[in-house]
Structure formats: C-alpha cells, structure tokens
Design a protein around this motif. Structure first.
Motif, PDB file in Angstrom:
ATOM      1  N   ALA A  42     -65.327  24.901   1.042  1.00 37.17           N
ATOM      2  CA  ALA A  42     -65.580  23.777   1.938  1.00 37.17           C
ATOM      3  C   ALA A  42     -65.917  24.246   3.346  1.00 37.17           C
ATOM      4  CB  ALA A  42     -64.357  22.855   1.980  1.00 37.17           C
ATOM      5  N   LEU A  43     -65.501  25.469   3.695  1.00 38.26           N
ATOM      6  CA  LEU A  43     -65.702  25.984   5.047  1.00 38.26           C
ATOM      7  C   LEU A  43     -65.725  27.501   4.992  1.00 38.26           C
ATOM      8  CD1 LEU A  43     -65.744  25.551   8.198  1.00 38.26           C
ATOM      9  CD2 LEU A  43     -63.238  25.661   8.107  1.00 38.26           C
ATOM     10  N   HIS A  44     -66.592  28.094   5.815  1.00 40.09           N
ATOM     11  CA  HIS A  44     -66.653  29.544   5.969  1.00 40.09           C
ATOM     12  C   HIS A  44     -66.423  29.892   7.439  1.00 40.09           C
ATOM     13  CE1 HIS A  44     -69.128  28.584   2.422  1.00 40.09           C
ATOM     14  NE2 HIS A  44     -68.710  29.747   1.929  1.00 40.09           N
ATOM     15  N   MET A  45     -65.427  30.722   7.710  1.00 39.97           N
ATOM     16  CA  MET A  45     -65.196  31.262   9.048  1.00 39.97           C
ATOM     17  C   MET A  45     -65.522  32.748   9.008  1.00 39.97           C
ATOM     18  SD  MET A  45     -61.641  31.677  11.265  1.00 39.97           S
ATOM     19  CE  MET A  45     -61.178  29.970  11.055  1.00 39.97           C
ATOM     20  N   GLN A  46     -66.327  33.207   9.957  1.00 39.23           N
ATOM     21  CA  GLN A  46     -66.758  34.598   9.985  1.00 39.23           C
ATOM     22  C   GLN A  46     -66.618  35.130  11.407  1.00 39.23           C
ATOM     23  OE1 GLN A  46     -67.693  37.617   8.381  1.00 39.23           O
ATOM     24  NE2 GLN A  46     -69.650  36.893   7.564  1.00 39.23           N
ATOM     25  N   GLY A  47     -66.261  36.418  11.538  1.00 40.20           N
ATOM     26  CA  GLY A  47     -66.283  37.012  12.870  1.00 40.20           C
ATOM     27  C   GLY A  47     -65.133  37.941  13.162  1.00 40.20           C
ATOM     28  N   SER A  48     -64.448  37.678  14.284  1.00 38.77           N
ATOM     29  CA  SER A  48     -63.468  38.577  14.889  1.00 38.77           C
ATOM     30  C   SER A  48     -62.382  39.037  13.924  1.00 38.77           C
ATOM     31  CB  SER A  48     -62.817  37.871  16.084  1.00 38.77           C
ATOM     32  OG  SER A  48     -61.636  38.533  16.491  1.00 38.77           O
ATOM     33  N   ASN A  49     -62.143  40.357  13.905  1.00 34.18           N
ATOM     34  CA  ASN A  49     -61.013  40.904  13.159  1.00 34.18           C
ATOM     35  C   ASN A  49     -59.696  40.400  13.732  1.00 34.18           C
ATOM     36  OD1 ASN A  49     -63.342  42.964  13.358  1.00 34.18           O
ATOM     37  ND2 ASN A  49     -62.276  43.603  11.492  1.00 34.18           N
ATOM     38  N   THR A  50     -59.630  40.297  15.049  1.00 31.48           N
ATOM     39  CA  THR A  50     -58.393  39.873  15.710  1.00 31.48           C
ATOM     40  C   THR A  50     -57.970  38.492  15.231  1.00 31.48           C
ATOM     41  OG1 THR A  50     -59.010  41.168  17.668  1.00 31.48           O
ATOM     42  CG2 THR A  50     -57.319  39.490  17.966  1.00 31.48           C
ATOM     43  N   ILE A  51     -58.928  37.586  15.077  1.00 31.50           N
ATOM     44  CA  ILE A  51     -58.625  36.224  14.621  1.00 31.50           C
ATOM     45  C   ILE A  51     -58.529  36.168  13.100  1.00 31.50           C
ATOM     46  CG2 ILE A  51     -59.460  33.842  14.541  1.00 31.50           C
ATOM     47  CD1 ILE A  51     -60.818  34.397  17.257  1.00 31.50           C
TER      48      ILE A  51
ATOM     49  N   GLU B 189     -63.069  30.076   3.123  1.00 25.87           N
ATOM     50  CA  GLU B 189     -63.267  31.520   3.218  1.00 25.87           C
ATOM     51  C   GLU B 189     -63.161  31.986   4.660  1.00 25.87           C
ATOM     52  OE1 GLU B 189     -63.686  33.444   0.650  1.00 25.87           O
ATOM     53  OE2 GLU B 189     -64.253  32.076  -0.980  1.00 25.87           O
ATOM     54  N   VAL B 190     -62.418  33.074   4.893  1.00 28.44           N
ATOM     55  CA  VAL B 190     -62.276  33.675   6.220  1.00 28.44           C
ATOM     56  C   VAL B 190     -62.659  35.142   6.117  1.00 28.44           C
ATOM     57  CG1 VAL B 190     -60.732  34.161   8.151  1.00 28.44           C
ATOM     58  CG2 VAL B 190     -60.395  32.086   6.782  1.00 28.44           C
ATOM     59  N   ALA B 191     -63.736  35.531   6.798  1.00 22.78           N
ATOM     60  CA  ALA B 191     -64.206  36.919   6.792  1.00 22.78           C
ATOM     61  C   ALA B 191     -64.068  37.506   8.187  1.00 22.78           C
ATOM     62  CB  ALA B 191     -65.657  36.990   6.327  1.00 22.78           C
ATOM     63  N   ALA B 192     -63.550  38.733   8.270  1.00 21.48           N
ATOM     64  CA  ALA B 192     -63.269  39.366   9.570  1.00 21.48           C
ATOM     65  C   ALA B 192     -63.994  40.695   9.661  1.00 21.48           C
ATOM     66  CB  ALA B 192     -61.755  39.548   9.735  1.00 21.48           C
ATOM     67  N   HIS B 193     -65.245  40.650  10.105  1.00 20.90           N
ATOM     68  CA  HIS B 193     -66.054  41.864  10.200  1.00 20.90           C
ATOM     69  C   HIS B 193     -66.522  42.136  11.636  1.00 20.90           C
ATOM     70  CE1 HIS B 193     -66.038  42.149   5.870  1.00 20.90           C
ATOM     71  NE2 HIS B 193     -66.538  40.936   5.748  1.00 20.90           N
TER      72      HIS B 193
ATOM     73  N   ASN C  44     -58.007  49.488  11.948  1.00 20.83           N
ATOM     74  CA  ASN C  44     -58.125  48.167  11.346  1.00 20.83           C
ATOM     75  C   ASN C  44     -57.355  47.092  12.100  1.00 20.83           C
ATOM     76  OD1 ASN C  44     -59.718  49.083   9.177  1.00 20.83           O
ATOM     77  ND2 ASN C  44     -57.897  49.777   8.082  1.00 20.83           N
ATOM     78  N   SER C  45     -56.713  47.486  13.175  1.00 21.95           N
ATOM     79  CA  SER C  45     -55.834  46.574  13.908  1.00 21.95           C
ATOM     80  C   SER C  45     -56.589  45.786  14.968  1.00 21.95           C
ATOM     81  CB  SER C  45     -54.710  47.379  14.568  1.00 21.95           C
ATOM     82  OG  SER C  45     -54.092  46.657  15.583  1.00 21.95           O
ATOM     83  N   GLY C  46     -56.304  44.477  15.043  1.00 24.17           N
ATOM     84  CA  GLY C  46     -56.840  43.677  16.134  1.00 24.17           C
ATOM     85  C   GLY C  46     -56.274  44.099  17.476  1.00 24.17           C
ATOM     86  N   THR C  47     -55.028  44.595  17.464  1.00 25.88           N
ATOM     87  CA  THR C  47     -54.426  45.121  18.696  1.00 25.88           C
ATOM     88  C   THR C  47     -55.232  46.297  19.219  1.00 25.88           C
ATOM     89  OG1 THR C  47     -52.240  44.426  17.969  1.00 25.88           O
ATOM     90  CG2 THR C  47     -52.319  46.090  19.694  1.00 25.88           C
TER      91      THR C  47
END
Length: 455
Positions: free
Chosen positions: A41-50, A96-100, A198-201
C-alpha cells in the motif's frame, strides 16, 4: 468534524486547525485503499537513519492505532523491511521500507517506486528541480520534519577534558590528534571508538563532523555494532573517546561541544530539540503535495501526533515536544538577555528562517501549533511570553542583521497573536550569541532563529 465547523472555536483552536489543513489534506483510514493485487500500500525509501528502526516503528504504530492485528516487521532484503497487518475483515496490508541512503529516496520518488522519501538532510535544490513535476517538495505539505537526531561524544568518567570544538573533534577521529596532551588533557594515546558502517549513528557523525571538516575516520578506530557495548567500552577505558546516540551515554561522561564562536554545549535533550547543540540535525519525510498517496498522508499525520512522537523518542531520537528549560548565565550575554535568564525559562523550540528572510520555515509552521498548545495548557497566553530574534553576519551590515533579527521576532509574534497570545516583549539581538559557525550555510541557518521565553 473540523474546527472550522464548530461555532465557538477559539482563535488558538482555529490556528491549530488552519496550520494542520495547510500541511496535510484531510484523510481517514477508513477511506484508505487496500490494493487488491497484494501489492504494498505504501513504499518508503531513503535514509538509513530513518529506515533502520524509526520508519518501521512508525508504520507499526499507525497500523496498531487503527486496529490492525498481527502487526509484524520482517526483513525483505538487505536494508529493506516489510510491515504487515490484518484489518477486521482479515485482509492483509503491507508497507515496504527501504533504507539505502537519503538520495535514493528522491530518486525513488521520481521513478514512482516510492510515495515517501526519508531523508536525514534537506532536499537539495537540484533534487527539488528534478522532481518539480510532482509539485513543490519544499512546501509545508511536501516537506515534513518528523524528528531531531542528536549525538553525544563520550569519555571515561575520569577524563578531565571539558569541551572540544567540532573542528578539534574531526581531527581527533581522523587520527591527526593522537594524544590527550595535545588537547590540554592527560592520559597518553587517544583510543577511538566508533559505530559500524551500517549504523545511522555513524552516518550522522560522519556527516556532521568528519565530512563537514573534509576528514575521514582513522583506520585504527575500534568499530561496534552495538551502542551499548561501545558506551560500556569507553566507560572502562581512561584513554577512550566515542560517539553515541543520547539514550546510550550510560556510565560514560558526555563532552561539551562547540561550533564556531558558540559556547560549548552538553548534549541535553532540550538543546538537541532546539537544534542549538552542534551535533543535531533534522530528519525528514518528503511526499508529493496535493492528493498523493493517502497512506503516505496518514503516516505523516501519525508521525506528528503525540503517539508518533513517543515512538520517535523510544527509537532513540528527539521528539518535537515543547517544554520549558532553565538557562545558565554566562559572561557574553547582553544585559536584556541576562534579564530573561534570571527571570524566565526558555522553551525547547526555536523558529528558524531562510537567509535574508523573516518567513517561517516548514518546521516552524508546525512548531507554532506546539507552542500554542503549550501556552494554552500552562495558562501562559496573557503577557507571559518574550520573543528574542537572532541573525547571522553574512552581509557584514550589523544594522541590517539587527533589523532582520527583530523582524523575525515580530513574524512569530504575529502568528502567536492569531492564536490568542498577548506577547509581553520582543527583542532583536542581531548576530549575538551564535550557536553555530557562520562560515557555512548550515551554521548560518542555525543562527537565524527566534527563541521563545516564558515567565
């Protein structure tokens, strides 16, 4: 029913509703479509931190709030997660949540592979221009600040060093400063502790400290996947220094950090919330303005809600919650500001502005509602608010900087008056009391601000 339908709505209530309508079109989950073909229903893509933790947690919170059952988060690929749940009729919904990386979110928006772009930085002018067919992504509806990120630099409790500048910190973690004695301390060789790639920190520290100073992490730094293990290792090593999210300071001692001509600041929740603390940054969601995807609109709305902000805090970030804080006086404060410090408390929120402008930015439009709610709930609407504006000295015209700083305070006053607030005083202090360096736009943006004080 909207606040505009109520015959006796107060001015404050009307402003709350008006700003909400400005930011997001009205939707309800009952009207949200469930794709019949089983697609997400929704795709979120972007920040590893989020995308690593916060994004999936907000999606789960939204589904649970709206009565979906068996909500679960599962890995669907490298740095990708799927959140699923069932409605009352047993129908499955998946998100779906992608963090690249932040940049990939904007590319995905443009390719129609995502309806939400998660970003740990503001959208670039070039990105906004390339996505202009979607609408103005810099508008209050397109750009949403959902949280503030902040890092603590930690030492062994016995280390006597009190403060470092961002420039010094970059040299330390680049391995250019090798001993504590070079920093005026004691202890011999410096031992570096850092989160893994791999850390957002790590992403935050790399962006705000190392990359900002043109540096890279020293090869000899010890890397940790666990925040807890890193913090505990530093607290047991008298020669150690590391960086960590605020919830993981534990037994270590936080270091005060300065930027440019600012005073050194300890990483308190309040100073991160105001974005005065140097190692703080905004976390964004971007979406197509207008109708767009109703799931995206509902998720953003939930992220701004009290429950959404609780999830922000639980995920290790700083919620955008307004509260009062006491400020300590120091020698560089102008007399009028010192009077405020002695007799009032500062709210943990700042209003910020574009260069040469007295127009509120998108975060400020939402913060107005938060401040008004705080003032109403604490009975401080009548002559108990002081506003202080600040600027940056880019144009080397101190009179213009002073005028702009007061105009910014007046701009906030106008909006508060619409909400029923009688402001006690306004002041403009020009480029006094900087909270960041003025040699770059990020620092100058932080210095262009209005503070809110309450008696």
């Amino acid at each position: 029913m909207s606040c505009f339908s109520r015959p006796f709505a107060s001015p404050a209530r009307l402003l709350f509703g008006g700003l909400l309508a400005l930011s997001l079109p009205a939707t309800s989950l009952a009207a949200l479509p469930l794709p019949a073909d089983g697609k997400a229903a929704l795709h979120m893509q972007g920040s590893n931190t989020i995308g690593d933790k916060l994004g999936p947690a907000l999606v789960s919170g939204l589904l649970e709030k709206e009565g979906f059952s068996k909500v679960r988060i599962e890995n669907s690929g490298e740095n990708e997660q799927r959140v699923t749940g069932f409605d009352a009729r047993g129908r499955l919904v998946s998100i779906e949540v992608a963090a690249h990386g932040s940049g990939t979110g904007f590319v995905a928006l443009g390719n129609d592979r995502a309806e939400l772009a998660a970003s740990s930085r503001p959208i670039k002018d070039s990105e906004a221009a390339s996505l202009a067919r979607l609408g103005d992504l810099k508008s209050p509806e397109g750009e949403q600040v959902i949280a503030i990120d902040g890092l603590a630099v930690i030492l062994h409790p016995s280390n006597p060093l009190a403060a470092l500048s961002v420039a010094q910190l970059a040299r330390v973690f680049a391995g250019e400063v090798k001993t504590w004695e070079e920093l005026g301390g004691r202890g011999g060789a410096i031992h570096l502790y850092a989160r893994d790639d791999n850390s957002g920190t790590w992403d935050t520290f790399k962006e705000l400290v190392l990359a900002n100073q043109g540096k890279s992490l020293a090869a000899g730094a010890q890397r940790f996947e666990s925040s807890v293990k890193l913090s505990d290792a530093v607290s047991q090593d008298p020669q150690g220094i590391g960086f960590i999210g605020l919830p993981y300071i534990r037994q270590a001692r936080p270091l005060a950090i300065s930027a440019g001509d600012s005073q050194p600041m300890l990483p308190s929740t309040e100073l991160v919330a105001t974005e005065d603390y140097p190692l703080s940054r905004r976390l964004f969601l971007y979406m197509k303005p207008g109708e767009g995807n109703p799931w995206a609109q509902e998720l953003v709305r939930f992220a701004h809600s009290p429950r959404g902000q609780e999830i922000v805090a639980h995920s290790g970030f700083i919620a955008q919650t307004v509260k009062a804080m006491k400020v300590e006086a120091h020698g560089e404060m102008p007399d009028s500001y010192r009077e405020l410090v002695s007799n009032a408390q500062r709210l943990a929120v700042n209003f910020r502005f574009a260069e040469g402008s007295a127009e509120l930015d998108n975060k400020a439009l939402r913060d107005l509602r938060r401040v008004l709610r705080y003032l109403r709930d604490n009975d401080k609407l009548m002559s108990q608010v002081a506003l202080v504006g600040f600027g940056d000295p880019k144009h080397e015209d101190r009179d213009r900087t002073l005028l702009l700083s007061k105009l910014r305070a007046m701009a906030v006053q106008r909006e508060l008056v619409k909400g029923g607030v009688l402001v006690r005083s306004i002041d403009g202090l020009g480029d006094a009391l900087p909270v960041a360096a003025n040699d770059g736009e990020d620092g100058r943006r932080k210095n262009r601000r209005v503070e809110v004080w309450v008696y």
